[in-house]
Design a protein around this motif. Sequence first.
Motif, PDB file in Angstrom:
ATOM      1  N   ASN A  47       0.788  -1.240   0.000  1.00 50.93           N
ATOM      2  CA  ASN A  47       0.000   0.000   0.000  1.00 50.93           C
ATOM      3  C   ASN A  47       0.821   1.291   0.000  1.00 50.93           C
ATOM      4  O   ASN A  47       0.576   2.185   0.811  1.00 50.93           O
ATOM      5  CB  ASN A  47      -0.973   0.021   1.180  1.00 50.93           C
ATOM      6  CG  ASN A  47      -2.271  -0.683   0.841  1.00 50.93           C
ATOM      7  OD1 ASN A  47      -2.764  -0.586  -0.276  1.00 50.93           O
ATOM      8  ND2 ASN A  47      -2.819  -1.403   1.806  1.00 50.93           N
TER       9      ASN A  47
ATOM     10  N   ASN B  14      -7.328   4.256   3.150  1.00 50.15           N
ATOM     11  CA  ASN B  14      -7.732   3.028   2.445  1.00 50.15           C
ATOM     12  C   ASN B  14      -9.245   2.767   2.529  1.00 50.15           C
ATOM     13  O   ASN B  14      -9.691   1.738   3.026  1.00 50.15           O
ATOM     14  CB  ASN B  14      -6.954   1.845   3.030  1.00 50.15           C
ATOM     15  CG  ASN B  14      -6.958   0.621   2.134  1.00 50.15           C
ATOM     16  OD1 ASN B  14      -7.331   0.703   0.953  1.00 50.15           O
ATOM     17  ND2 ASN B  14      -6.548  -0.506   2.680  1.00 50.15           N
TER      18      ASN B  14
ATOM     19  N   ASP C 123     -11.233   2.256   0.032  1.00 51.41           N
ATOM     20  CA  ASP C 123     -11.652   1.265  -0.973  1.00 51.41           C
ATOM     21  C   ASP C 123     -13.108   1.458  -1.384  1.00 51.41           C
ATOM     22  O   ASP C 123     -13.904   0.522  -1.411  1.00 51.41           O
ATOM     23  CB  ASP C 123     -11.393  -0.155  -0.464  1.00 51.41           C
ATOM     24  CG  ASP C 123      -9.910  -0.502  -0.492  1.00 51.41           C
ATOM     25  OD1 ASP C 123      -9.233  -0.113  -1.459  1.00 51.41           O
ATOM     26  OD2 ASP C 123      -9.415  -1.140   0.463  1.00 51.41           O
TER      27      ASP C 123
ATOM     28  N   HIS D 238      -7.447   0.539  -8.434  1.00 45.69           N
ATOM     29  CA  HIS D 238      -8.089  -0.714  -8.854  1.00 45.69           C
ATOM     30  C   HIS D 238      -8.717  -0.493 -10.225  1.00 45.69           C
ATOM     31  O   HIS D 238      -9.428   0.505 -10.415  1.00 45.69           O
ATOM     32  CB  HIS D 238      -9.196  -1.115  -7.873  1.00 45.69           C
ATOM     33  CG  HIS D 238      -8.729  -1.310  -6.466  1.00 45.69           C
ATOM     34  ND1 HIS D 238      -9.539  -1.181  -5.376  1.00 45.69           N
ATOM     35  CD2 HIS D 238      -7.496  -1.648  -5.981  1.00 45.69           C
ATOM     36  CE1 HIS D 238      -8.851  -1.432  -4.269  1.00 45.69           C
ATOM     37  NE2 HIS D 238      -7.608  -1.700  -4.611  1.00 45.69           N
TER      38      HIS D 238
ATOM     39  N   GLU E 186     -15.055  -5.942  -1.485  1.00 42.14           N
ATOM     40  CA  GLU E 186     -13.641  -6.288  -1.782  1.00 42.14           C
ATOM     41  C   GLU E 186     -13.245  -7.588  -1.069  1.00 42.14           C
ATOM     42  O   GLU E 186     -12.277  -7.641  -0.308  1.00 42.14           O
ATOM     43  CB  GLU E 186     -12.698  -5.140  -1.387  1.00 42.14           C
ATOM     44  CG  GLU E 186     -11.420  -5.167  -2.206  1.00 42.14           C
ATOM     45  CD  GLU E 186     -10.334  -4.241  -1.692  1.00 42.14           C
ATOM     46  OE1 GLU E 186     -10.468  -3.707  -0.585  1.00 42.14           O
ATOM     47  OE2 GLU E 186      -9.341  -4.083  -2.411  1.00 42.14           O
TER      48      GLU E 186
ATOM     49  N   ASP F  61     -10.380  -4.509   5.417  1.00 43.66           N
ATOM     50  CA  ASP F  61      -9.244  -3.727   5.904  1.00 43.66           C
ATOM     51  C   ASP F  61      -9.263  -3.690   7.441  1.00 43.66           C
ATOM     52  O   ASP F  61     -10.219  -4.169   8.054  1.00 43.66           O
ATOM     53  CB  ASP F  61      -9.307  -2.311   5.304  1.00 43.66           C
ATOM     54  CG  ASP F  61      -9.086  -2.333   3.790  1.00 43.66           C
ATOM     55  OD1 ASP F  61      -8.406  -3.257   3.310  1.00 43.66           O
ATOM     56  OD2 ASP F  61      -9.608  -1.442   3.098  1.00 43.66           O
TER      57      ASP F  61
HETATM   58 CA    CA Z   1      -7.172  -1.017  -0.542  1.00 41.02          CA
END
Ligand code: CA
Length: 299
Positions: free
Chosen positions: A57, A154, A156, A183, A190, A277
């Motif tokens: 990351n 993060n 996402d 992405h 996810e 996450d």
């Molecule tokens: Ca991510």
Amino acid sequence: MQRIPKEKAVLAMSPANAPVLRVKSDSAVVFETCDCFSNKIQSEDQLFGSVGWDSINPATGPLYVEGAEPNDILKVEILDIAIADKGVMTTAPNFGVLGDLFQEEVTKIVPIKNDQAIFNDRIRIPIKPMIGVLGVAPAEGEILTGTPGEHGANMDCKRLVKGSTIYLPVKVKGALLSMGDLHAVQADGEIVICAVEIPGEVTVKITVVKNKSLPLPMLVEGDDVMTIASAESLDEAATIATKNMHLFLMNELKMDKHEAGMLLSLIGELKICQVVDPLKTARMEFPRWVLEKYNYSMV
Ligand code: CA
Ligand code: CA
């Protein structure tokens, strides 16, 4: 236009990170980004375990925005997202929702052709490039780029795409914006803790907003305005995202609290961003046409 090369990246959001570029408010900047594995997986015989946590990351930056002060809002308009012609996915034991079912690591290379991700011989998936990690420095300490929060990072969120605008709270002078983890396509949830992970570059316009208070992070994309929240549990994240949108309707549209709650029950769509996450992320989507009825414009 000014560019930040992918080699200038951080693994944690922190006020201690030295800025790699300084710009004025209203500037456009290109962030070149590695994939979430620091581009270290190039073939299917390279597994997740070979990457090393010191390469997971990376977020390009941080960018210092002149004039940004604590309590300001950083408005980031995503002008463009360009991605490479090949992405990668991995599974690993004990990672993601299905991790208990995986006994070994598997890597899949996913070519991108004609705006489609070639998943296998039968399945091609239309791409919708998005940004997994985009955040500012917290007020103190450091937060790994893989952890989402009020400062962004993060999240996402599959709706953080070209044409969207994300609003984040400025916690330190200069804001210190970083981003990465693109992405090619990702679904809500996810599930295996990665999507089609891919290098690329993101062009953003950055504006400092003064004297304004909003329940952040907020995102505007397509026909919706959204509140995004991250917490230990999805339940908690969902509650915070909902209460933040409720607050927005009361504070900004001057709605009564019962009226606002009833309206959310009718047209507020509560969605999952990710469940994999260190903190889970949810969002409340609310249609922008209601804002128009109240003659309200986002800053
Ligand atoms: Ca991510
Ligand atoms: Ca990712």
